[in-house]
Design an enzyme around this catalytic site. Structure first.
Site: not given
Ligand code: DOR
Ligand code: ZN
Length: 451
Positions: A71-72, A103, A167, A324, A328, A338-339
């Site tokens: 996720h960039f 996303n 995703d 993944d 954040h 989350p992540g």
């Protein structure tokens, strides 16, 4: 950073999915031209501008990594990450190719938006970026995105489009997911599925006040089963993202086994696991704070789940390891986002936890992190240390000890579950199309972070 027309990498341990041997590599024009086994005479390199990098000791030269899942956050969330910070993090982690998820804000649901990001990534020239397209408009799960407007063959019209994915969340409607799988089949690309659309059983468990680890397991298992059934009907290629439960592993193994036995598969099933699910458990999540710093989707699971994932990596049930990477801010983590940030620790974590007692060889790890994900994307020009392949390589010190200090990450996301952990194995250099795009020096004192 250095620009050179030729690069000679001498006396390295050369590791890819097909070999583990000593030798030297000559890259020119961005492509691997020659691989010389140790002892073979090196032809005199006549190019006026070439650089020699000397191997030896515990240094290995491997294909650059290929990440199927990051996720960039670009566009839309510069406080979490930008294309620039994520690309720097990717090269520091050994990645040469990255698939980035949709996303963002706005959501990547049209080719024009994705093309613009790809163009910026190409101008940066650090990693080969493959933005996915979301399955539905705005990722709202209601109407298909612009996928039906795309004309094939994609390698001529939109060569950057290698995967579709929603995703971040699952698509609740069976019908829409089925249609997306059909579209993907028409285009000849996989749909990467984030499986957590729970059935009635999960809803009941939630209503009864059961804990997240309980109902999220039911959700993942149910959603994995559902998407496999839909892919069977659509006869497409489904790729299961971040598998985390032993039941999902068993199901994938069973389906793949039946496909092999029958000799012909009406649909393609591939799967990935993340370094954090392979190497960490719920114990870590609880120590970090299960609702904050330790929170990730799907959650870190039990030791039995982790062992099942490792078995699945060993027997080929899991095809690839994908980060993944989900950066954040501190504020967002404290509010339960989350992540985990993952690009800069993925290789070291896997090297340390999986390449142990020779259960998983370095060669097999290379396959899982480079050649196999490249195959899933249909990128046949990378993932090997062999003539004619792209000059996308990394130099790793397989034995180096280093302490993870998120304060030194290139990523803006400091939300690492490995903070303070001493890892074995470190990426020291990344070469992208024959250019050195990341270079670090080994600090022999593991207490002092390098990089
Ligand atoms: O933990 C996660 N974070 N899992 C996902 O699927 C999405 C990701 C994010 O975008 O933050
Ligand atoms: Zn996901």
């Amino acid at each position: 950073m250095s620009l050179s027309s030729g690069l000679l990498l001498r006396d390295f341990r050369l590791v890819d999915e097909t070999m583990d041997m000593l030798g030297s590599v000559w890259i020119e024009g961005g492509i691997i031209r020659d691989v010389f086994p140790q002892g073979a005479p090196l032809p005199e390199i006549r190019l006026p501008m070439h650089r020699t990098i000397q191997g030896g000791g515990s240094l290995a030269l491997m294909p650059a990594l290929v990440d199927l899942h990051a996720h960039f956050r670009d566009p839309g969330y510069p406080e979490k990450e930008t294309l620039e910070s994520a690309s720097l993090a990717a090269v520091a982690g050994g990645y040469g190719t990255v698939v980035c998820m949709a996303n963002t804000k706005p959501v990547m649901d049209s080719p024009a938006k994705a093309r613009a990001l790809k163009k910026r990534a190409d101008a940066l020239g650090l990693v080969d970026l493959y933005p996915v397209l979301a399955l539905t408009q705005g990722m709202e799960g209601k109407a298909l995105s612009d996928i039906p407007l795309l004309k094939g063959p994609l390698h001529e019209t939109e060569p950057w489009l290698r995967m579709l994915s929603e995703d971040g969340k699952d698509v609740v409607s069976d019908e829409i997911l089925y249609r997306a799988l059909q579209e993907a089949r028409r285009l000849g690309i996989p749909v990467s599925c984030h499986c957590d659309a729970g059935g009635p059983e999960a809803e009941e468990a939630k209503a009864a006040g059961k804990p997240r680890e309980f109902w999220s397991r039911i959700e993942e298992n149910h959603a994995t089963q559902r998407v496999i059934e839909l892919a069977r009907q659509a006869q497409g290629h489904v790729h299961i993202a971040h598998v985390s439960t032993r039941e999902a592993v068993d199901l994938i193994r069973k389906v793949k086994g039946a496909q092999q036995e029958s000799g012909h598969a009406v649909f393609t099933l591939t799967a990935e696991a993340s370094p954090h699910h392979l190497c960490l458990t719920e114990e870590t999540a609880h120590a970090l704070g299960a609702a904050t710093w330790g929170r990730v989707n799907p959650p870190l699971r039990t030791e039995a789940d982790r062992r099942a994932l490792i078995e699945a990596v060993l027997d080929g049930t899991i095809d690839a390891i994908a980060t993944d990477h989900a950066p954040h801010t501190e504020r967002d983590k404290l509010q339960g986002a989350p992540g985990f940030t993952g690009l800069e620790t993925g290789f070291a974590l896997c090297r340390m936890e999986l390449v142990r007692q020779d259960r998983l060889s370095l060669s097999r790890l290379s396959s899982l992190m480079s050649a196999s994900p490249a195959r899933i994307l249909g990128l046949t020009d990378r993932g090997r240390v062999a003539p004619t392949f792209r000059g996308d390589l990394m130099v790793v010190d397989t034995e180096a000890l280093w302490r993870v200090n998120p304060g030194r990450f290139r990523s803006r996301g400091k939300n690492s579950p490995c903070s303070g952990l001493t890892c074995r194995g470190r990426v020291l250099m990344t070469i992208y199309q024959g250019r050195v795009v990341f270079e670090s020096f080994l600090n022999p004192d593991p207490e002092k972070e390098t990089g």
